[in-house]
Design an enzyme around this catalytic site. Structure first.
Site, PDB file in Angstrom:
ATOM      1  N   HIS A  34       9.092  -5.084  -3.560  1.00  0.00           N
ATOM      2  CA  HIS A  34      10.254  -4.295  -3.130  1.00  0.00           C
ATOM      3  C   HIS A  34      11.386  -4.399  -4.158  1.00  0.00           C
ATOM      4  O   HIS A  34      12.554  -4.290  -3.821  1.00  0.00           O
ATOM      5  CB  HIS A  34      10.726  -4.714  -1.733  1.00  0.00           C
ATOM      6  N   THR A  35      11.012  -4.624  -5.393  1.00  0.00           N
ATOM      7  CA  THR A  35      11.995  -4.650  -6.478  1.00  0.00           C
ATOM      8  C   THR A  35      11.980  -3.357  -7.283  1.00  0.00           C
ATOM      9  O   THR A  35      12.961  -3.032  -7.934  1.00  0.00           O
ATOM     10  CB  THR A  35      11.692  -5.807  -7.459  1.00  0.00           C
ATOM     11  N   GLY A 122      -7.174   2.777  -0.140  1.00  0.00           N
ATOM     12  CA  GLY A 122      -6.273   2.512   0.978  1.00  0.00           C
ATOM     13  C   GLY A 122      -6.122   1.046   1.332  1.00  0.00           C
ATOM     14  O   GLY A 122      -5.588   0.712   2.390  1.00  0.00           O
ATOM     15  N   ALA A 123      -6.563   0.131   0.466  1.00  0.00           N
ATOM     16  CA  ALA A 123      -6.458  -1.308   0.743  1.00  0.00           C
ATOM     17  C   ALA A 123      -5.276  -1.935   0.002  1.00  0.00           C
ATOM     18  O   ALA A 123      -5.156  -3.152  -0.080  1.00  0.00           O
ATOM     19  CB  ALA A 123      -7.754  -2.015   0.357  1.00  0.00           C
ATOM     20  N   GLY A 124      -4.402  -1.088  -0.552  1.00  0.00           N
ATOM     21  CA  GLY A 124      -3.246  -1.607  -1.274  1.00  0.00           C
ATOM     22  C   GLY A 124      -3.589  -2.081  -2.679  1.00  0.00           C
ATOM     23  O   GLY A 124      -2.810  -2.779  -3.319  1.00  0.00           O
ATOM     24  N   LEU A 125      -4.755  -1.710  -3.172  1.00  0.00           N
ATOM     25  CA  LEU A 125      -5.177  -2.152  -4.508  1.00  0.00           C
ATOM     26  C   LEU A 125      -5.071  -1.013  -5.523  1.00  0.00           C
ATOM     27  O   LEU A 125      -5.523  -1.116  -6.648  1.00  0.00           O
ATOM     28  CB  LEU A 125      -6.603  -2.713  -4.449  1.00  0.00           C
ATOM     29  N   SER A 127      -6.157   2.393  -5.617  1.00  0.00           N
ATOM     30  CA  SER A 127      -7.229   3.309  -6.021  1.00  0.00           C
ATOM     31  C   SER A 127      -6.643   4.624  -6.511  1.00  0.00           C
ATOM     32  O   SER A 127      -7.228   5.285  -7.378  1.00  0.00           O
ATOM     33  CB  SER A 127      -8.184   3.559  -4.853  1.00  0.00           C
ATOM     34  N   SER A 128      -5.481   4.998  -5.983  1.00  0.00           N
ATOM     35  CA  SER A 128      -4.892   6.284  -6.391  1.00  0.00           C
ATOM     36  C   SER A 128      -4.471   6.249  -7.851  1.00  0.00           C
ATOM     37  O   SER A 128      -4.738   7.185  -8.610  1.00  0.00           O
ATOM     38  CB  SER A 128      -3.713   6.664  -5.483  1.00  0.00           C
ATOM     39  N   ASP A 172       2.093   0.869 -10.336  1.00  0.00           N
ATOM     40  CA  ASP A 172       0.637   0.977 -10.224  1.00  0.00           C
ATOM     41  C   ASP A 172       0.018   1.663 -11.432  1.00  0.00           C
ATOM     42  O   ASP A 172      -0.988   1.215 -11.986  1.00  0.00           O
ATOM     43  CB  ASP A 172       0.251   1.754  -8.967  1.00  0.00           C
TER      44      ASP A 172
HETATM   45  P1  ADP Z   1      -4.378   2.988  -2.548  1.00  0.00           P
HETATM   46  O1  ADP Z   1      -3.857   3.564  -3.819  1.00  0.00           O
HETATM   47  O2  ADP Z   1      -3.625   1.783  -2.109  1.00  0.00           O
HETATM   48  O3  ADP Z   1      -5.850   2.715  -2.579  1.00  0.00           O
HETATM   49  P2  ADP Z   1      -3.550   5.551  -1.563  1.00  0.00           P
HETATM   50  O4  ADP Z   1      -3.360   6.076  -0.194  1.00  0.00           O
HETATM   51  O5  ADP Z   1      -2.411   5.580  -2.489  1.00  0.00           O
HETATM   52  O6  ADP Z   1      -4.154   4.076  -1.408  1.00  0.00           O
HETATM   53  O7  ADP Z   1      -4.726   6.355  -2.268  1.00  0.00           O
HETATM   54  C1  ADP Z   1      -5.967   6.506  -1.639  1.00  0.00           C
HETATM   55  C2  ADP Z   1      -6.433   7.943  -1.757  1.00  0.00           C
HETATM   56  O8  ADP Z   1      -6.738   8.240  -3.133  1.00  0.00           O
HETATM   57  C3  ADP Z   1      -7.716   8.221  -1.013  1.00  0.00           C
HETATM   58  O9  ADP Z   1      -7.452   8.563   0.329  1.00  0.00           O
HETATM   59  C4  ADP Z   1      -8.286   9.401  -1.801  1.00  0.00           C
HETATM   60  O10 ADP Z   1      -7.656  10.599  -1.436  1.00  0.00           O
HETATM   61  C5  ADP Z   1      -7.846   9.090  -3.216  1.00  0.00           C
HETATM   62  N1  ADP Z   1      -8.900   8.391  -3.966  1.00  0.00           N
HETATM   63  C6  ADP Z   1      -8.810   7.173  -4.539  1.00  0.00           C
HETATM   64  N2  ADP Z   1      -9.954   6.863  -5.199  1.00  0.00           N
HETATM   65  C7  ADP Z   1     -10.791   7.911  -5.046  1.00  0.00           C
HETATM   66  C8  ADP Z   1     -12.121   8.217  -5.500  1.00  0.00           C
HETATM   67  N3  ADP Z   1     -12.815   7.360  -6.232  1.00  0.00           N
HETATM   68  N4  ADP Z   1     -12.647   9.405  -5.143  1.00  0.00           N
HETATM   69  C9  ADP Z   1     -11.941  10.274  -4.400  1.00  0.00           C
HETATM   70  N5  ADP Z   1     -10.721  10.057  -3.958  1.00  0.00           N
HETATM   71  C10 ADP Z   1     -10.129   8.894  -4.262  1.00  0.00           C
HETATM   72 MG    MG Z   2      -1.901   4.333  -4.066  1.00  0.00          MG
END
Ligand code: ADP
Ligand code: MG
Length: 385
Positions: A34-35, A122-125, A127-128, A172
């Protein structure tokens, strides 16, 4: 996913081999929570979990997208027609990157893309960010754009803010684009300067565990909003541009000036002390004393729990149990109200710590947490050719 596997799948989907394969990792934040929206410091490192992309450029304005992790056929989009806020599916992330590159004047004329990821979504790691950065890096290389990691991270954030519509900070994407193996990344979110900080855990006989509590409390969006507004109000009351501008040595005076604004005082205290904790962790790691960061992580958790109040019973249980079982330090990581905790432990204590956390969750009738070891790994790079 292996480079060969995504190459084969790409060839199946699109009929020819890809021109290259790239990978970009997910991340966890070691400290600095939160910084970022207070112009402060963060310290993420890259995970071995990563998103791999096989990509070929196109000259006809068509963007074809496929993900092994999305249950959908190949999506076909027209780059000229890309418009922010129009796509509510996963393709908004890679399409947003193409849109952001073109907005910035880069002549991207289409691509065929196949993705596969080991970052749990969606695990806070993050992926987006892994998804955005891998696409940005591939297009940067294929189109010879000559953009560095920091610039790619900014374009990816713009894609996620403006195109996807998620108000995320710069951490991120920068972590995914710029981290190095065996290091954490010290990032100043105001001027975007960054420094690689030695964090080679296994060389020290240490381990860092990520405990995904697998809970997400639904009110987190609104909770985030009022805290962010509260931080802005605090900065305004104190006459500074952002809470980052309050030095730790000026904290008592700042709190006194805030008088009976108790909510704001707590928010300010967390942000100012958290920025100081990031600096302490940097100093300790640079001095070669990684065990000494344990207590700083614990202080950070207490501040998030008691002052910023974004923890939750599952995160507190993880931290308390891990410490009682001999961990050197532990804290929640990410925005809070669920998600994951990080636990620093001696290699030899890992089995006992992991077992204790599992047992504590079982005893409290909670879903079993997912636990894995986080090895500080390399940032985004080209895998093939
Ligand atoms: P986080 O970034 O913490 O994992 P987010 O809600 O920011 O969670 O992002 C998750 C979203 O990103 C997923 O719901 C999906 O839409 C997209 N996403 C991430 N990785 C992939 C992937 N390998 N293939 C398709 N969509 C993905
Ligand atoms: Mg994300």
């Amino acid at each position: 996913m292996g480079a060969q596997q995504v190459t084969d799948r790409f060839t199946e989907l699109y009929g020819t081999a890809p021109q290259g394969v790239w990978a970009a990792p997910g991340r966890v934040n070691l400290i600095g929570e939160h910084t970022d929206y207070n112009d402060g410091f963060v310290m993420p490192f890259a995970l071995p979990h990563r998103t791999t992309a096989a990509v070929s450029p196109r000259t006809d304005g068509i963007l074809r997208l496929h993900s092994a992790d999305a249950d959908a056929p190949v999506a076909e989009l027209t780059v000229d027609a890309l418009a922010p806020g129009t796509d509510r599916t996963w393709t908004a992330y890679p399409a947003g990157v193409v849109w952001a590159l073109r907005e910035a004047g880069h002549p991207v004329t289409g691509a065929d893309i196949h993705l596969s990821s080991t970052v749990p979504a969606g695990a806070g790691l993050s992926s987006s960010a892994a998804l955005e950065v891998v696409v940005a890096l591939a297009l940067n290389d294929l189109y010879g754009l000559g953009l560095d990691g920091g610039r790619l991270a900014l374009l990816c954030r713009h894609a996620e803010n403006a195109y996807v519509g998620a108000p995320v900070g710069i951490m991120d994407q920068t972590a995914s684009a710029c981290c190095e193996a065996g290091h954490a990344l010290f990032l100043d979110t105001r001027d975007l300067t960054r420094r690689q900080i030695p964090f080679d855990l296994s060389a020290e006989g240490l381990r860092l565990l990520v405990v995904d509590t697998r809970v997400e409390h639904s009110h987190s969006q609104g909770e985030y909003g009022w805290r962010r507004a509260g931080c802005e109000k605090g900065a305004a009351l104190l006459g500074v541009g952002a809470l980052r501008d309050i030095p730790h040595s000026g904290l008592d005076a700042a709190l006194a000036r805030l008088g009976d604004e108790e909510e704001i005082r707590r928010l300010v205290r967390h942000v100012v002390t958290e920025n100081a904790r990031v600096r302490r962790v940097v100093d300790l790691l640079e001095a070669g004393d990684p065990r000494a960061i344990g207590p700083v992580l614990v202080e950070g958790h207490a501040s998030l729990r008691d002052d910023f109040r974004v923890s939750c019973p599952e995160l507190d249980l993880t931290v308390e149990t891990a410490l009682a079982a001999g961990a050197l330090g532990a804290r929640m990581t990410g925005g809070g109200f669920g998600g994951s905790a990080v636990v620093l432990a001696e290699e030899t204590d890992v089995p006992a710590v992991t077992a204790a956390v599992r047992e504590a969750f079982a005893a409290a009738d909670l879903t079993a947490p997912r636990t894995f070891e986080a090895v500080p790994s390399e940032g985004a790079r080209r895998l093939l050719p």
